[in-house]
Write an enzyme that holds these catalytic residues in place. Sequence first.
Site, PDB file in Angstrom:
ATOM      1  CG  ASP A  97       1.255  -3.810  -1.911  1.00 15.09           C
ATOM      2  OD1 ASP A  97       2.246  -3.951  -2.473  1.00 15.09           O
ATOM      3  OD2 ASP A  97       0.320  -2.915  -2.316  1.00 15.09           O
ATOM      4  CG  ASP A 102       5.673   1.593  -5.516  1.00 11.24           C
ATOM      5  OD1 ASP A 102       6.165   0.362  -5.961  1.00 11.24           O
ATOM      6  OD2 ASP A 102       4.605   1.796  -4.976  1.00 11.24           O
TER       7      ASP A 102
HETATM    8  C1  GLA Z   1       2.415  -0.427  -4.517  1.00  8.35           C
HETATM    9  C2  GLA Z   1       3.361  -0.699  -3.160  1.00  8.35           C
HETATM   10  C3  GLA Z   1       2.504  -0.245  -1.857  1.00  8.35           C
HETATM   11  C4  GLA Z   1       2.009   1.024  -2.010  1.00  8.35           C
HETATM   12  C5  GLA Z   1       1.103   1.402  -3.227  1.00  8.35           C
HETATM   13  C6  GLA Z   1       0.948   2.994  -3.289  1.00  8.35           C
HETATM   14  O1  GLA Z   1       1.383  -1.279  -4.522  1.00  8.35           O
HETATM   15  O2  GLA Z   1       3.652  -2.079  -3.201  1.00  8.35           O
HETATM   16  O3  GLA Z   1       3.204  -0.753  -0.805  1.00  8.35           O
HETATM   17  O4  GLA Z   1       3.043   2.012  -1.704  1.00  8.35           O
HETATM   18  O5  GLA Z   1       1.993   1.268  -4.295  1.00  8.35           O
HETATM   19  O6  GLA Z   1       0.262   3.264  -4.594  1.00  8.35           O
END
Ligand code: GLA
Length: 416
Positions: free
Chosen positions: A215, A154
């Site tokens: 997301d 990430d």
């Molecule tokens: C970000 C990523 C998600 C997930 C969260 C976890 O938002 O885009 O897919 O991995 O972090 O905290």
Amino acid sequence: MAAARWVVVVAVAVTAAVALDNGVARTPPMGWLHWERFLCGTDCAAEPDRCVSERLFAEMADVMVAEGWKEAGYEFVCIDDCWMAPTRDEQGRLRADPRRFPSGIRALADYGLKLGIYSDVGNRTCAGFPGSYGHYELDAQTFASWGVDLLKFDGCNVGSLGLLAEGYRNMSLALNKTGRPIVYSCEWPFYLRPVQQPNYTEIKQYCNQWRNFYDVYDSWNSIKSIVEWTALHQDSIVKIAGPGGWNDPDMATLRGIFLFLSQLVIGNFGLSWEQAVTQMAMWAIMAAPLFMSNDLRHMKPEAKWLLQNREVIAINQDPLGKQGYRITKDKNFELWERPLSNRAYAVAVLNQQEIGGPQNFTFSLTFLGNGLACNPACCIQQVLPSSVDWGVHNWLSSLSVEVNPTGTVLLKVVPL
Ligand code: GLA
């Protein structure tokens, strides 16, 4: 003819980017990832079935083997954020939270499925756990020593765009240095794009898959906006995808069915049947990594049917490895195609209308494959929402396809 072929070869050579040379992800990776469904549950006393713990991953892996998921191609069970203890150990290594993962990560890696893990390029993960900044080599070595097969990396909490890029590159090099083939899943372009146009040629040299957009949520709005974003940016992102490197629209989330990593939200709460079909069909057209994020212990049969559908999975996993694109948008209808091996095409007709009943969309077969998909004739097989043989058609015919609101009809067109 020979001259024409030569032109095509040159065109492909010019657009193809060099993929990360680690031998993995020759087709879009498939598996299960905890985030969309289970988020950052850490209270195992109150929520033993739902907290991020070794029990959750072991139970999911058991079901994946027992109920045909692994056999269908879903080979990774992936841990997302919140698995770590709040601090590193005395040697500076990351460690799993000892209460929630008493047997350690290696025990899960030895469980029979490939194991995915999560870390972050910055000081802290998005949920506030220790990040890999300043520890790339050590963390890569730690993951490899545990037998990890995929890293979702990430991009939260990093000081600058320069450090973001450097971190993504350095972790890729550190993973390679371990000698263990590890799928490297990046969010690099997503964090970069608000400020700067991503250089996809470079990203593909370092990552096996990369998130471009927000997301996925368990909602039609989310699926719709991911599909629309992809169409709007297809000129820059489609040509870059191919064996070894994929655009990642996030998880799949289906209700009992719901499914985009590319997590599939199929099997959860927010999508109707039609919308789940649309997610599955469009993730196949987009050559998306297929990561479900749902509760496999409690799946409705129709969700399982959809997620394990061999014909859709075969389209998603087609060895030619070309991503599909939108050909046209006509009022509420969208027509998409994806070139497949053996000169075949997958074709999706998506009805975006959210009022009324089923509607027909009529189009000429000459629209498909620049006129070559059904030339001089072709067999057409409907794959979704159900498997139907549509028989032989000739080049000059038109197809009229009935599609439910927010649904998709997915076809396979094979030239004769
Ligand atoms: C970000 C990523 C998600 C997930 C969260 C976890 O938002 O885009 O897919 O991995 O972090 O905290």
